[in-house]
Scaffold this motif. Sequence first.
Motif, PDB file in Angstrom:
ATOM      1  N   ARG A   1      -5.931  19.432  -4.887  1.00 12.89           N
ATOM      2  CA  ARG A   1      -6.866  19.110  -5.971  1.00 12.89           C
ATOM      3  C   ARG A   1      -8.176  19.879  -5.807  1.00 12.89           C
ATOM      4  NH1 ARG A   1      -6.613  15.038  -9.668  1.00 12.89           N
ATOM      5  NH2 ARG A   1      -4.469  15.694  -9.775  1.00 12.89           N
TER       6      ARG A   1
ATOM      7  N   ARG B   1      -0.758   6.110 -10.939  1.00 10.56           N
ATOM      8  CA  ARG B   1      -1.568   5.240 -11.783  1.00 10.56           C
ATOM      9  C   ARG B   1      -0.706   4.674 -12.916  1.00 10.56           C
ATOM     10  NH1 ARG B   1      -6.233   8.375 -13.916  1.00 10.56           N
ATOM     11  NH2 ARG B   1      -6.772   8.476 -11.713  1.00 10.56           N
TER      12      ARG B   1
ATOM     13  N   GLU C   1       0.500  19.971 -11.123  1.00 14.16           N
ATOM     14  CA  GLU C   1      -0.948  20.136 -11.028  1.00 14.16           C
ATOM     15  C   GLU C   1      -1.436  21.142 -12.086  1.00 14.16           C
ATOM     16  OE1 GLU C   1      -2.788  18.307  -9.220  1.00 14.16           O
ATOM     17  OE2 GLU C   1      -4.657  19.366  -8.807  1.00 14.16           O
TER      18      GLU C   1
ATOM     19  N   GLN D   1      -3.061  12.404   5.474  1.00 17.04           N
ATOM     20  CA  GLN D   1      -2.564  11.056   5.186  1.00 17.04           C
ATOM     21  C   GLN D   1      -1.534  10.629   6.232  1.00 17.04           C
ATOM     22  OE1 GLN D   1      -4.852   9.888   3.266  1.00 17.04           O
ATOM     23  NE2 GLN D   1      -3.674   9.165   1.524  1.00 17.04           N
TER      24      GLN D   1
ATOM     25  N   ARG E   1      -1.484  -0.941  -4.088  1.00 15.77           N
ATOM     26  CA  ARG E   1      -2.743  -0.223  -3.839  1.00 15.77           C
ATOM     27  C   ARG E   1      -2.419   1.212  -3.480  1.00 15.77           C
ATOM     28  NH1 ARG E   1      -7.224  -2.841  -4.433  1.00 15.77           N
ATOM     29  NH2 ARG E   1      -7.445  -5.029  -3.852  1.00 15.77           N
ATOM     30  N   MET E   2      -3.368   2.117  -3.780  1.00 15.75           N
ATOM     31  CA  MET E   2      -3.137   3.543  -3.526  1.00 15.75           C
ATOM     32  C   MET E   2      -4.169   4.115  -2.562  1.00 15.75           C
ATOM     33  SD  MET E   2      -0.496   4.292  -5.309  1.00 15.75           S
ATOM     34  CE  MET E   2      -0.518   5.981  -4.718  1.00 15.75           C
ATOM     35  N   SER E   3      -3.709   5.090  -1.792  1.00 13.90           N
ATOM     36  CA  SER E   3      -4.627   5.928  -1.019  1.00 13.90           C
ATOM     37  C   SER E   3      -4.155   7.360  -1.190  1.00 13.90           C
ATOM     38  CB  SER E   3      -4.602   5.520   0.455  1.00 13.90           C
ATOM     39  OG  SER E   3      -5.211   6.515   1.238  1.00 13.90           O
ATOM     40  N   HIS E   4      -5.078   8.257  -1.561  1.00 18.19           N
ATOM     41  CA  HIS E   4      -4.699   9.658  -1.756  1.00 18.19           C
ATOM     42  C   HIS E   4      -5.501  10.577  -0.850  1.00 18.19           C
ATOM     43  CE1 HIS E   4      -2.261   8.976  -5.374  1.00 18.19           C
ATOM     44  NE2 HIS E   4      -3.159   8.062  -5.683  1.00 18.19           N
TER      45      HIS E   4
ATOM     46  N   LEU F   1      -1.297  19.467 -15.466  1.00 18.20           N
ATOM     47  CA  LEU F   1      -2.371  18.481 -15.566  1.00 18.20           C
ATOM     48  C   LEU F   1      -3.709  19.173 -15.827  1.00 18.20           C
ATOM     49  CD1 LEU F   1      -2.977  15.415 -15.249  1.00 18.20           C
ATOM     50  CD2 LEU F   1      -3.662  15.956 -12.929  1.00 18.20           C
ATOM     51  N   ALA F   2      -3.937  20.301 -15.154  1.00 16.47           N
ATOM     52  CA  ALA F   2      -5.181  21.046 -15.353  1.00 16.47           C
ATOM     53  C   ALA F   2      -5.284  21.505 -16.800  1.00 16.47           C
ATOM     54  CB  ALA F   2      -5.249  22.236 -14.404  1.00 16.47           C
TER      55      ALA F   2
ATOM     56  N   GLU G   1      -6.201  18.487 -18.865  1.00 21.30           N
ATOM     57  CA  GLU G   1      -7.579  18.030 -18.673  1.00 21.30           C
ATOM     58  C   GLU G   1      -8.581  18.955 -19.355  1.00 21.30           C
ATOM     59  OE1 GLU G   1      -8.807  15.294 -17.420  1.00 21.30           O
ATOM     60  OE2 GLU G   1      -6.796  14.527 -17.015  1.00 21.30           O
TER      61      GLU G   1
ATOM     62  N   ARG H   1      -2.148  11.308  -8.004  1.00 21.13           N
ATOM     63  CA  ARG H   1      -3.059  10.260  -8.474  1.00 21.13           C
ATOM     64  C   ARG H   1      -2.675   9.737  -9.842  1.00 21.13           C
ATOM     65  NH1 ARG H   1      -8.549  11.501  -6.261  1.00 21.13           N
ATOM     66  NH2 ARG H   1      -8.194  12.890  -4.512  1.00 21.13           N
ATOM     67  N   GLU H   2      -2.467  10.670 -10.795  1.00 20.36           N
ATOM     68  CA  GLU H   2      -2.198  10.283 -12.180  1.00 20.36           C
ATOM     69  C   GLU H   2      -0.792   9.707 -12.306  1.00 20.36           C
ATOM     70  OE1 GLU H   2      -3.507  13.124 -11.142  1.00 20.36           O
ATOM     71  OE2 GLU H   2      -5.575  12.878 -11.844  1.00 20.36           O
TER      72      GLU H   2
ATOM     73  N   LEU I   1       0.840  -1.202   0.000  1.00 16.89           N
ATOM     74  CA  LEU I   1       0.000   0.000   0.000  1.00 16.89           C
ATOM     75  C   LEU I   1       0.872   1.248   0.000  1.00 16.89           C
ATOM     76  CD1 LEU I   1      -2.693   1.537   0.343  1.00 16.89           C
ATOM     77  CD2 LEU I   1      -2.469   1.194   2.812  1.00 16.89           C
TER      78      LEU I   1
ATOM     79  N   THR J   1      -7.621  23.342  -7.099  1.00 14.18           N
ATOM     80  CA  THR J   1      -7.585  23.348  -8.570  1.00 14.18           C
ATOM     81  C   THR J   1      -8.998  23.321  -9.133  1.00 14.18           C
ATOM     82  OG1 THR J   1      -5.544  22.077  -8.439  1.00 14.18           O
ATOM     83  CG2 THR J   1      -6.589  22.225 -10.585  1.00 14.18           C
TER      84      THR J   1
END
Lengths: 310, 284
Positions: free
Chosen positions: A172, A16, A193, A46, A37-40, A196-197, A200, A12-13, A4, A175
């Motif tokens: 996030r 992934r 970020e 966190q 596995r991920m947790s964000h 990425l924005a 997207e 996140r990205e 984990l 954003t």
Amino acid sequence: MEILNVSYDPTRELYRRINPAFAAQLAGAGDIDAAVRMSHGGSGAQARSVIDGLDADVVTLALAHDIDAIAAAGRLAKNWQSRLPENSSPYTSTIVFLVRTGNPKKIRDWEDLVRPGVQVITPNPKTSGGARWNFLAAYAAGLDKAGGNDAQARAFMKRLFQNVPVLDTGARGATLTFTRRGIGDVLLAWENEAFLAMQEHTKGGFEIVIPPASILAEPPVAVVDQVVERRGTRKVAQAYVEFLYTPEGQEICARNFYRPRSKAVAEAFGKVFPKLALFTIEERFGGWTRAHDTYFADGAIFDQVYQPGG
Amino acid sequence: MTAAGVPARRSDGALARRLLIGLAVAVAFILLGLPLAIVIVEAFARGAWTYLAALTDQDTLDAIRLTLLVALCSVVVTTVFGVAAAWCIARFEFRGRSLLLTVIDLPFSVSPVIAGLVQVLLFGRRGWLGPFLEAHDIRIVFALPGIVLATVFVTLPFVARELIPLMQEQGAEEEEAALSLGASGWQTFLRVTLPNIRFALLTGVLLANARAMGEFGAVSVVSGHIRGATNTMPLQVEILFNDYQIEAAFAVASVLAMLALVTLGLKLALERKSDTHTHEERPT
């Protein structure tokens, strides 16, 4: 085997794409099957969860102070940051401005953020790691403008936060406040970020402004000793954090707009990352422990300069 | 004067009534109907194919499975507790009865986030029971048991609150009659008490189920947000939204909304049935 990775919001990205590449590499080496596995969430939140018992084999957070807090709670060795190259941060980033197309408020530098009538979006430094980097980058600019005068730098920050209509809890969230809800003239954002924005929102509407100088953000990674010992996952967890430093890992970082540490990869992606004067937190603020106590502890400078609704 | 005044007042009344009904319908439409419609429209914004792809994503399927499992577990606990508590409160006078009544209502007044935080303070690594749990390698927070416990907390009042007024109204005569005719306690419960409360019980179960599936705050605190492992559907909606996967977020939201609508539909059908049932049994 499953490990984990407890991470902060904007990765996140990135992970992934890192995780399947890592799994493929392990499988190719004839090693065991491994899934990550991920947790964000907000970096501070966190860290809190890991302290309270969330069994992270690996933590990849926004700033060293959050992993220090986990170490202080006894979950990993206090010298964690010297166990991997480059202060345990395989990638770096910086803080840039995201503005609306055409830059109608003509925001070019940190001083422009304190002009009356400019609305600035930044998350809450109490909960968001990115917001702390934002705060320190702006504070350094304030100090430079005032010739190093602390009182004037504080006045600069006070004016800046008078321009902040809302503090989101995470990067996030901020954003999305700026891009989807259309609030604010400028978003202080992680470089990754902001890119990425842009990616997207293919229809446009935003552009990135690189200030002349900003902070070198070094998001660190660490293996959580207590968890990997109990679960017997140390080998995989260690291989995972080391994978981030390999040419393949570095290239995935660069593709996801994190500045790679590897010189070769950095050169290959030279055009993506604009050049600007970058200073480290050690140079300007004497490291995270001092910066935390001076600026972000209860009643410290952030609490003094920020008045909700002000 | 009075004769002329009465019809005038009556038409005033009709006007006011129409206005009020119109207002209520408008508010219900804007606040309840419209958001639901938007969820469905946004979910299908990129076509049915994207919608299906979003729902068959592995993490989303895991979230749906976890949500159903958590709802099942917490509804069972809530039902057993609710029947027992309602029985005690409706049938007996005892010290602490009003205290028990107040405690049952606690989840209505305490914020779910607090419920989650209490779990962490109790069962977290640094919580009261943390060292004990760690020594025995038992996971509660950031795992299924914690999510179920947090959900049980918020759903606890639903069954009890449906049953208490009904059981108080019905009184104990039928049960006493059964007992005096030689039925055992268990027989009395199965043959007399349960049939009498069955519609209220099912309503309570349905409401508790709807609440359990939709809970966000309490679960968010104890979940740890591990993708494909500890995210329920409401958390998955938030994650997808923040991942720039807006259509997928609305797709999951639409499933959640549909589950809620099915629950409400069942409740409505049940109420109809219980009405005709009462009328048949006790003709007025």
